[in-house]
Design an enzyme around this catalytic site. Sequence first.
Site, PDB file in Angstrom:
ATOM      1  N   LEU A   1       0.823  -1.209   0.000  1.00 41.85           N
ATOM      2  CA  LEU A   1       0.000   0.000   0.000  1.00 41.85           C
ATOM      3  C   LEU A   1       0.858   1.260   0.000  1.00 41.85           C
ATOM      4  CD1 LEU A   1      -2.884  -0.957   2.451  1.00 41.85           C
ATOM      5  CD2 LEU A   1      -3.114  -0.413   0.031  1.00 41.85           C
ATOM      6  N   HIS A   2       2.051   1.157   0.567  1.00 36.09           N
ATOM      7  CA  HIS A   2       2.951   2.299   0.571  1.00 36.09           C
ATOM      8  C   HIS A   2       3.668   2.465  -0.762  1.00 36.09           C
ATOM      9  CE1 HIS A   2       2.500   2.158   4.978  1.00 36.09           C
ATOM     10  NE2 HIS A   2       2.889   3.420   4.944  1.00 36.09           N
ATOM     11  N   GLY A   3       3.584   1.479  -1.652  1.00 38.95           N
ATOM     12  CA  GLY A   3       4.207   1.591  -2.959  1.00 38.95           C
ATOM     13  C   GLY A   3       5.498   0.793  -3.049  1.00 38.95           C
TER      14      GLY A   3
END
Length: 474
Positions: free
Chosen positions: A355-357
């Site tokens: 989700l943070h990439g």
Amino acid sequence: MGDYDYDFDLEDLYDEGVLPGHPNVWYEDDDFNSMDEYTMERGFWEEIDMCVQPTLRDGFSQVSTLLLWCFIFRLSTQSVAVPTNARHGISACTGIYIMYVFFNWTVVHILAFATVMYIVLLTLSKFYGQRRGPVIGIISIIYLIVSEIFLVPGREWHKIRGAQMIIAMKVISLSFDSDIGTIQTVPSLVDFAGYVFNIGTCVFGPWVSFKDYLAIFNKPLWNIWWVLRICMNLVLAFFFLSISTCWSHWFIPDDTWRWWGAYRDALSFRSSHYFISFLSEASALLVGFGRTADDDWSVHVTKPHMIEIPRSLVQVVVYWNMPMHNWLKTYVFRTTIPYGSFAAVLSTYAASSLLHGLNFQLSAVLLSLGVYTYVEYMLRQKLASIFKACILVRPCRKECPHQHRESRVIVVITNVFLGLLVMFHLAYLGVMFDSSSKEQEVGYSYSHTLAKWSSLNYASHWVVLGTYIFNFLI
């Protein structure tokens, strides 16, 4: 101000993010990044005049627009009778406007992501109907990765990454809640837009559920406790901003023992996280979130005292970002627990990382935390059973079966030692979140992360390996 004219730009608040779920403040101005060599030469009052005062003044001038529009939203939707669709419309419009203030035209990518996910949710609801949550989760992560690689330039992506993650969490939770019947039907477009773009949560978070969003319009309450809670959170936010920007570097200069330097960099990063967390609490309270059953107000995002004086790494993870911890526990951990506790733990940290990439720095820290907390939990559970002592990762309840309780001197000493070990791990894991490199503008590479850990001889990882072997042998 001369050489100490620090430039505070909230567009740079999104250069770094970590497990809790929302991005953290970090400074790119050369004066900030090189100030360590000067700070210890200044006295206490000089530090206040040259760093603390301009930082707080400029910081508040940047966030005052957000706070003002949060109040305008609540005043216009919860002080007078407003039609339901109008409430959600105002929520969406004010949220989109404030995102434009912070991100300029990059907000188009945020709007595109939310639009695509709503279309996917409607399509799944019409033709699939079951297990929409996992499908939406996978599609969200794929969309974010594709956006980071192909659609959004690196610097712009790091500005909007936190906002994109908050939207993804909202859409995924909405999908899971629709699957289990917590939400009977998929919200209309205006309801959906009001929820995901709500001005109190769309920039800095925190994540809130759709039911909590609807509740702010249900018999809204205005009282003095609401005002006091907001003021208290703002005071705490800017207190930690001053620690992150000024005091940590003033107390611990560059020419110090490398582990003190690591602790300083990690403390500075954690303090920037506390700044964003308390700011997000204030913005959420301003729009009406956090009303309790006894008409008090409370929005809990983080608890610094539980992190800075930790009992365990598990405790740190829980209190680092409480809304995201609840989100991960509800929608990831409980979904994967049938496959085993270790798989569930790693899946939870993997989901947080994705989700943070695509950021090796964050992924390395989060996955390391996944292993660390699992090893810590298993070891302390085994030791507590062997010695019949209250040395679990969480404090024991009154009715626990242990012979040696929390107040026993030996138990206190053991828990203090284990807490100091946690502080050692936190200094090691947080050391790469510094502001010494322009790489932070687009995300640190794996070489930067490994170089930071290499400078500390990978000590923390070796300690955890030894801990795991010890746990296996006993």
